[in-house]
Design a protein around this motif. Structure first.
Motif, mmCIF file in Angstrom:
data_model
loop_
_atom_site.group_PDB
_atom_site.id
_atom_site.type_symbol
_atom_site.label_atom_id
_atom_site.label_comp_id
_atom_site.label_asym_id
_atom_site.label_seq_id
_atom_site.Cartn_x
_atom_site.Cartn_y
_atom_site.Cartn_z
ATOM 1 N N ASN A 218 45.113 19.221 14.380
ATOM 2 C CA ASN A 218 46.322 18.671 14.991
ATOM 3 C C ASN A 218 47.225 18.113 13.904
ATOM 4 O OD1 ASN A 218 45.405 19.313 17.519
ATOM 5 N ND2 ASN A 218 45.536 17.245 18.347
ATOM 6 N N THR A 219 48.360 18.738 13.717
ATOM 7 C CA THR A 219 49.286 18.326 12.663
ATOM 8 C C THR A 219 50.624 17.904 13.239
ATOM 9 O OG1 THR A 219 50.526 19.054 10.707
ATOM 10 C CG2 THR A 219 49.901 20.757 12.302
ATOM 11 N N SER A 220 51.221 16.897 12.643
ATOM 12 C CA SER A 220 52.535 16.441 13.076
ATOM 13 C C SER A 220 53.633 17.413 12.652
ATOM 14 C CB SER A 220 52.829 15.062 12.480
ATOM 15 O OG SER A 220 52.955 15.151 11.073
ATOM 16 N N LEU A 221 53.312 18.278 11.707
ATOM 17 C CA LEU A 221 54.315 19.202 11.166
ATOM 18 C C LEU A 221 54.627 20.337 12.135
ATOM 19 C CD1 LEU A 221 52.958 19.505 7.502
ATOM 20 C CD2 LEU A 221 54.768 17.993 8.354
ATOM 21 N N PRO A 222 55.795 20.963 11.969
ATOM 22 C CA PRO A 222 56.122 22.138 12.795
ATOM 23 C C PRO A 222 55.596 23.427 12.179
ATOM 24 C CG PRO A 222 58.031 21.517 11.492
ATOM 25 C CD PRO A 222 56.971 20.495 11.184
ATOM 26 N N VAL A 223 54.906 23.327 11.037
ATOM 27 C CA VAL A 223 54.372 24.496 10.336
ATOM 28 C C VAL A 223 52.963 24.180 9.872
ATOM 29 C CG1 VAL A 223 56.617 25.363 9.569
ATOM 30 C CG2 VAL A 223 55.358 23.704 8.143
ATOM 31 N N LEU A 224 52.194 25.224 9.567
ATOM 32 C CA LEU A 224 50.849 25.026 9.029
ATOM 33 C C LEU A 224 50.912 24.595 7.578
ATOM 34 C CD1 LEU A 224 47.793 25.220 9.431
ATOM 35 C CD2 LEU A 224 47.941 27.670 8.893
ATOM 36 N N PHE A 225 51.830 25.203 6.818
ATOM 37 C CA PHE A 225 52.061 24.843 5.420
ATOM 38 C C PHE A 225 53.516 25.150 5.116
ATOM 39 C CE2 PHE A 225 51.658 25.395 0.744
ATOM 40 C CZ PHE A 225 51.029 24.194 0.452
ATOM 41 N N GLY A 226 54.115 24.360 4.212
ATOM 42 C CA GLY A 226 55.554 24.433 4.032
ATOM 43 C C GLY A 226 56.090 25.641 3.291
ATOM 44 N N TYR A 230 52.234 31.244 1.370
ATOM 45 C CA TYR A 230 50.869 30.742 1.521
ATOM 46 C C TYR A 230 50.534 30.461 2.985
ATOM 47 C CZ TYR A 230 51.939 30.117 -3.394
ATOM 48 O OH TYR A 230 52.341 30.329 -4.691
ATOM 49 N N ALA A 231 51.523 30.037 3.743
ATOM 50 C CA ALA A 231 51.306 29.774 5.167
ATOM 51 C C ALA A 231 50.879 31.045 5.895
ATOM 52 C CB ALA A 231 52.569 29.202 5.800
ATOM 53 N N ASP A 232 51.467 32.175 5.533
ATOM 54 C CA ASP A 232 51.095 33.437 6.188
ATOM 55 C C ASP A 232 49.621 33.749 5.968
ATOM 56 O OD1 ASP A 232 53.672 33.747 7.074
ATOM 57 O OD2 ASP A 232 54.248 35.214 5.542
ATOM 58 N N VAL A 238 43.117 31.244 9.842
ATOM 59 C CA VAL A 238 42.965 30.517 11.110
ATOM 60 C C VAL A 238 42.565 31.471 12.231
ATOM 61 C CG1 VAL A 238 44.289 29.342 12.916
ATOM 62 C CG2 VAL A 238 44.473 28.571 10.547
ATOM 63 N N LYS A 239 43.215 32.617 12.284
ATOM 64 C CA LYS A 239 42.911 33.590 13.339
ATOM 65 C C LYS A 239 41.540 34.228 13.135
ATOM 66 C CE LYS A 239 47.815 34.609 13.982
ATOM 67 N NZ LYS A 239 48.920 35.606 13.760
ATOM 68 N N GLN A 240 41.237 34.591 11.891
ATOM 69 C CA GLN A 240 39.956 35.235 11.606
ATOM 70 C C GLN A 240 38.768 34.329 11.922
ATOM 71 O OE1 GLN A 240 40.329 36.260 7.470
ATOM 72 N NE2 GLN A 240 42.002 37.715 7.836
ATOM 73 N N ARG A 241 38.928 33.038 11.702
ATOM 74 C CA ARG A 241 37.812 32.099 11.867
ATOM 75 C C ARG A 241 37.862 31.339 13.181
ATOM 76 N NH1 ARG A 241 37.766 29.875 5.552
ATOM 77 N NH2 ARG A 241 37.885 31.965 4.638
ATOM 78 N N ASP A 242 38.791 31.724 14.040
ATOM 79 C CA ASP A 242 38.887 31.143 15.384
ATOM 80 C C ASP A 242 39.056 29.629 15.333
ATOM 81 O OD1 ASP A 242 38.978 31.128 18.149
ATOM 82 O OD2 ASP A 242 36.805 30.949 18.364
ATOM 83 N N LEU A 243 40.068 29.213 14.561
ATOM 84 C CA LEU A 243 40.399 27.793 14.466
ATOM 85 C C LEU A 243 41.600 27.506 15.364
ATOM 86 C CD1 LEU A 243 40.215 27.530 10.567
ATOM 87 C CD2 LEU A 243 38.363 27.159 12.213
ATOM 88 N N GLN A 244 41.608 26.331 15.968
ATOM 89 C CA GLN A 244 42.697 25.968 16.873
ATOM 90 C C GLN A 244 43.673 25.047 16.151
ATOM 91 O OE1 GLN A 244 41.464 24.389 20.688
ATOM 92 N NE2 GLN A 244 43.411 23.340 21.008
ATOM 93 N N VAL A 245 44.909 25.486 16.002
ATOM 94 C CA VAL A 245 45.939 24.697 15.341
ATOM 95 C C VAL A 245 46.992 24.288 16.362
ATOM 96 C CG1 VAL A 245 47.756 24.686 13.591
ATOM 97 C CG2 VAL A 245 45.571 25.813 13.112
#
Length: 423
Positions: A218-226, A230-232, A238-245
């Motif tokens: 759970n992040t306050s940001l509107p992106v995973l990384f700025g 690298y965010a891509d 995240v998708k490959q490892r089934d993580l919930q963002v």
């Protein structure tokens, strides 16, 4: 590495000292040509440079802590890959020999009289000042903390008191939600809050518990990384490892006795969400040092040390300089950024002392080794404009074992024996 290569740049010689007004010299107990506030990465590295520039007897460092920590390694400490002991050394061992160590807290800075007052009542005057006070952690701004850390299953890699609690919570995990947070404030090492998530996933996979875990970031940001490049890559992981963002979610309360975390939806004021956790990693809200507050003589409108982003000289007081997390430099706060800033600041000070204008420009270089497992790293390097500024002739957005070795083994060595000692 790009930052550390710059450590050998700009070694000035034959500097003529210029003098700013020092009307308080007579009444001050101590006087130094260069006074450094803070004994962290920026403070120690710059005091080593100032010793070389003007002689140890002319330099003093104000720092109350007896221990100095290489904090970037705490990501691996929290995941059990490194020990907390390995991350620290005594402040005495890293303080440049001959430099005066003032073991006190700074209580007041008065740039109009070129004086600093410490908590023992002493007054120190200076000709030049480097402010390297870092930033402050504010666990208390989350309801239920810091007292919640007394309960199990909750930790934080951002504090020496709580980083081992992260590892304990990870080891004790059985099944349920593993929750990781990013606050609605500036932070140091903005990648660290998600690094421990990837390491947790890897540990649970290795120990056969992954299918019983729901991993939530759970992040306050509107992106995973700025930085998009690298965010891509991170989104792919995240998708490959089934993580919930979940974006725009800010932790506001921890009910440690019930193992509940309460989040506010920043896009829908008043809406909250309660998540039960089996493990919780908290990245605390962070803020400017108390001495650099909104409305003070040294601060910008937001309360951060107001320096020129090109040369790190204060915008209103030409004999005051800043480095690292306490400044308003528009780049991610990391040790690598400090390493890059030291060479620029060293050059700026040498020029100002000769009554010349600073002639080198800091491009905003910073680096964030994004640890994605116990043997892989994505090495993000970029400038003020968010443009990649990479060191190696490979695609650094791809996971790399070599980069992990750099992060875990090479960089700590370069930190202790290179950056801090200016060799």
């Amino acid at each position: 590495m790009a930052a550390l290569r710059r450590l050998r740049q700009c070694r000035p010689s034959g500097i003529a000292m210029s003098h700013f007004h020092t009307s308080s010299c007579a009444s001050a107990r101590q006087h130094y040509k260069m006074l450094v506030l803070g004994g962290g990465s920026g403070g120690i590295s710059m005091s080593a440079r100032m010793k070389r520039m003007m002689g140890a007897e002319n330099v003093a460092v104000v720092e109350p802590s007896e221990m100095h920590y290489y904090q970037p390694i705490w990501t691996l400490v929290g995941a059990g890959a490194k020990t907390l002991t390995s991350s620290g050394r005594s402040t005495a061992s890293v303080m440049p020999s001959g430099v005066k160590w003032v073991k006190s807290k700074v209580q007041e800075i008065n740039p109009n009289t070129n004086t600093v007052r410490t908590d023992d009542g002493s007054e120190i005057s200076y000709e030049y000042l480097i402010v390297a006070l870092g930033l402050q952690l504010h666990y208390e701004k989350i309801k239920g903390l810091p007292e919640g850390f007394e309960q199990p299953k909750i930790g934080s890699n951002y504090s020496v008191q709580t980083v081992d609690k992260t590892w304990k919570a990870l080891q004790d995990f059985k099944e349920g939600n593993a929750v990781f947070t990013f606050p609605n404030t500036p932070v140091k090492c903005a990648g660290a809050p998600q690094k421990i998530m990837y390491l947790t996933e890897a540990f649970l996979r290795k120990t056969g518990k992954r299918d019983k875990a729901n991993i939530i970031y759970n992040t306050s940001l509107p992106v995973l990384f700025g930085i998009k490049k690298y965010a891509d890559s991170l989104w792919d992981i995240v998708k490959q490892r089934d993580l919930q963002v979940n974006l725009r979610q800010n932790l506001i309360e921890v009910r440690a006795d019930k193992q509940e975390a309460v989040f506010e939806n920043l896009d829908k004021p008043g809406e909250t969400n309660v998540i039960e956790y089996e493990m919780l990693h908290v990245t605390p809200p962070m803020g400017r040092p108390n001495l650099v507050v909104k409305g003070s003589q040294l601060a910008d409108e937001a309360g951060w040390l107001d320096v020129n982003k090109d040369n790190l000289q204060h915008k209103r007081y030409p004999n005051v300089f800043g480095i690292g997390d306490c400044t308003n430099l528009p780049t991610i706060r990391t040790a690598a950024a400090v390493a890059a800033q030291t060479a620029i600041l060293n050059r700026s000070i040498s020029k100002v002392m000769k009554n010349e204008k600073p002639d080198r420009t800091y491009d905003g270089y910073t680096s964030c080794p994004l640890v994605t497992s116990y043997n892989t790293v994505i090495l993000a390097e970029f400038d003020y404009n968010g443009q990649p500024l990479e060191t190696f002739p490979v695609n650094q957005a791809k996971e790399s074992r070599f980069m992990y070795h750099m992060k875990a083994d090479v960089m700590p060595h370069l930190y202790w024996h290179g950056l801090l000692r200016y060799v």
